[in-house]
Design a protein around this motif. Sequence first.
Motif, mmCIF file in Angstrom:
data_model
loop_
_atom_site.group_PDB
_atom_site.id
_atom_site.type_symbol
_atom_site.label_atom_id
_atom_site.label_comp_id
_atom_site.label_asym_id
_atom_site.label_seq_id
_atom_site.Cartn_x
_atom_site.Cartn_y
_atom_site.Cartn_z
ATOM 1 N N ILE A 40 -73.405 29.492 -16.537
ATOM 2 C CA ILE A 40 -72.543 30.509 -17.147
ATOM 3 C C ILE A 40 -71.330 30.793 -16.262
ATOM 4 N N ALA A 41 -71.585 30.978 -14.970
ATOM 5 C CA ALA A 41 -70.478 31.250 -14.047
ATOM 6 C C ALA A 41 -69.556 30.045 -13.936
ATOM 7 N N GLY A 42 -70.144 28.835 -13.899
ATOM 8 C CA GLY A 42 -69.348 27.617 -13.771
ATOM 9 C C GLY A 42 -68.418 27.389 -14.942
ATOM 10 N N ILE A 43 -68.759 27.952 -16.093
ATOM 11 C CA ILE A 43 -67.904 27.817 -17.274
ATOM 12 C C ILE A 43 -66.916 28.974 -17.391
ATOM 13 N N TYR A 44 -67.418 30.202 -17.244
ATOM 14 C CA TYR A 44 -66.583 31.353 -17.585
ATOM 15 C C TYR A 44 -65.720 31.883 -16.443
ATOM 16 N N VAL A 45 -66.086 31.630 -15.210
ATOM 17 C CA VAL A 45 -65.182 32.019 -14.121
ATOM 18 C C VAL A 45 -63.879 31.207 -14.179
ATOM 19 N N PRO A 46 -63.933 29.869 -14.374
ATOM 20 C CA PRO A 46 -62.681 29.123 -14.549
ATOM 21 C C PRO A 46 -61.864 29.595 -15.758
ATOM 22 N N ILE A 47 -62.546 29.959 -16.851
ATOM 23 C CA ILE A 47 -61.832 30.474 -18.021
ATOM 24 C C ILE A 47 -61.121 31.775 -17.672
ATOM 25 N N ALA A 48 -61.800 32.642 -16.923
ATOM 26 C CA ALA A 48 -61.196 33.905 -16.517
ATOM 27 C C ALA A 48 -60.001 33.671 -15.586
ATOM 28 N N ILE A 49 -60.132 32.698 -14.694
ATOM 29 C CA ILE A 49 -59.028 32.383 -13.780
ATOM 30 C C ILE A 49 -57.828 31.855 -14.566
ATOM 31 N N ASP A 50 -58.087 31.014 -15.556
ATOM 32 C CA ASP A 50 -56.996 30.506 -16.391
ATOM 33 C C ASP A 50 -56.320 31.648 -17.145
ATOM 34 N N TRP A 51 -57.120 32.561 -17.696
ATOM 35 C CA TRP A 51 -56.561 33.715 -18.398
ATOM 36 C C TRP A 51 -55.689 34.543 -17.462
ATOM 37 N N LEU A 52 -56.153 34.774 -16.251
ATOM 38 C CA LEU A 52 -55.388 35.562 -15.280
ATOM 39 C C LEU A 52 -54.073 34.862 -14.952
ATOM 40 N N CYS A 53 -54.124 33.538 -14.775
ATOM 41 C CA CYS A 53 -52.908 32.787 -14.480
ATOM 42 C C CYS A 53 -51.884 32.910 -15.608
ATOM 43 N N ARG A 54 -52.384 32.910 -16.837
ATOM 44 C CA ARG A 54 -51.486 33.061 -17.983
ATOM 45 C C ARG A 54 -50.876 34.459 -18.023
ATOM 46 N N GLN A 55 -51.668 35.468 -17.639
ATOM 47 C CA GLN A 55 -51.157 36.839 -17.657
ATOM 48 C C GLN A 55 -50.026 37.036 -16.655
ATOM 49 N N VAL A 56 -50.150 36.409 -15.499
ATOM 50 C CA VAL A 56 -49.118 36.568 -14.466
ATOM 51 C C VAL A 56 -48.072 35.457 -14.535
ATOM 52 N N LYS A 57 -48.220 34.597 -15.596
ATOM 53 C CA LYS A 57 -47.276 33.497 -15.839
ATOM 54 C C LYS A 57 -47.176 32.545 -14.645
ATOM 55 N N PHE A 58 -48.347 32.275 -14.035
ATOM 56 C CA PHE A 58 -48.423 31.297 -12.956
ATOM 57 C C PHE A 58 -49.103 30.055 -13.503
ATOM 58 N N ARG A 59 -48.368 28.965 -13.687
ATOM 59 C CA ARG A 59 -48.901 27.776 -14.344
ATOM 60 C C ARG A 59 -49.158 26.615 -13.392
ATOM 61 N N TYR A 60 -49.044 26.866 -12.090
ATOM 62 C CA TYR A 60 -49.110 25.756 -11.141
ATOM 63 C C TYR A 60 -50.503 25.492 -10.581
ATOM 64 N N LEU A 61 -51.511 26.210 -11.067
ATOM 65 C CA LEU A 61 -52.852 25.997 -10.545
ATOM 66 C C LEU A 61 -53.523 24.782 -11.171
ATOM 67 N N PHE A 62 -53.125 24.460 -12.404
ATOM 68 C CA PHE A 62 -53.762 23.365 -13.122
ATOM 69 C C PHE A 62 -52.809 22.272 -13.586
ATOM 70 N N THR A 63 -51.553 22.581 -13.732
ATOM 71 C CA THR A 63 -50.619 21.596 -14.265
ATOM 72 C C THR A 63 -49.191 21.932 -13.859
ATOM 73 N N LEU A 64 -48.344 20.931 -13.873
ATOM 74 C CA LEU A 64 -46.910 21.160 -13.661
ATOM 75 C C LEU A 64 -46.153 21.186 -14.973
ATOM 76 N N ARG A 65 -46.846 20.834 -16.059
ATOM 77 C CA ARG A 65 -46.179 20.779 -17.356
ATOM 78 C C ARG A 65 -46.061 22.170 -17.946
ATOM 79 N N PRO A 66 -44.898 22.537 -18.478
ATOM 80 C CA PRO A 66 -44.764 23.845 -19.132
ATOM 81 C C PRO A 66 -45.792 23.977 -20.245
ATOM 82 N N ARG A 67 -46.344 25.161 -20.401
ATOM 83 C CA ARG A 67 -47.318 25.392 -21.448
ATOM 84 C C ARG A 67 -47.029 26.725 -22.135
#
Length: 341
Positions: free
Chosen positions: A312-339
């Motif tokens: 559960i943690a292995g799936i949803y902690v990364p999802i939460a981190i991705d959500w947080l990155c989107r909220q602060v508009k930081f896209r460089y943790l997973f990709t360099l491509r604009p999203r």
Amino acid sequence: MTTWLRSMNSPLPNRIHWIDYAKGIGIFLVVIGHVCRGLTDSSILNPLPAKLIDQWLYAFHMPLFFFLSGLLILGSTSKPLKDFVLDKLQTIAYPYFVWSIIQSVLIATMSGYTNSSISLTNLWRIIYEPVFIFWFLYILFVVMMLYRVAHKLVASPVHFLGFSIFLYCLHLLGITSVSWTVPDLVCSYTIYFAFGAIIASSNLLSRLSKVNTPVLISVTINGFLLIAASVWLQLVEHQSLVLFIAIIGISAVIALAILLERFQLGNFVKLWGLLSLQIYVIHTIVASGMRIVLQKLVGITEPFIYIFVGTIAGIYVPIAIDWLCRQVKFRYLFTLRPRKA
């Protein structure tokens, strides 16, 4: 976050949604497989059931991802070669290097608590020798480059399949079994990518979603049972049967994914598929951290709790981190491509 989850699961035009479900099933199997491996290395999980689970999972779940990547490659090959290479550098090579470095540093720092160790002085070798789970991204990038070069040379998916069969034969003959693991991995997995590209280039892809429900249910149940029987009879240990067993597993996952999409079941599985890259690169860090906490600080000994909490943690902690990155508009943790936001 509810609005974001709803937007992630909203239908997109011209998108084959069962592929997202298939990726979600695949990434779930990846996470639970690595959780069980970590428990085995920590002597928490009994070796015998751990071996059976491991063989069942690894019989098909990594070939599945190469197959699904092949299904999706045709859209990218319409781009000029320069744009294609740049796109794959941004979306595959970039997270490979970023997360190989992050995980290596974490493991070196926490070496007293983890099951792995690494010397940071040799970290530069990730240029040619992938580390940990990130071999998949490395090999996928190489396979995609091979396919794009073949396409540039006006080779059809059928020609590339023939080339992949030749590579697979080299793998079976042990010709590529050298100290450098990359050639052997490329030779053993390119064939699944080629199968995906073949199906995507034909009318089979559109026909798959129209297969009637009883057939899909039969393929799902019988496919997974056949994999289990192959493990029990030790057929998975015969190199000559690995390809056929993997195809059975891939077929079962696809049938299950189409069923989930058809009846709109398990939107959370679709979400896992949409964020499979994020889950893939982070889940082992999270699962290892949870295991250390449960074992060292809480003192839990029940393997099921480790498997449940770690997955559960292995799936949803990364999802939460991705959500947080989107909220602060930081896209460089997973990709360099604009999203999109």
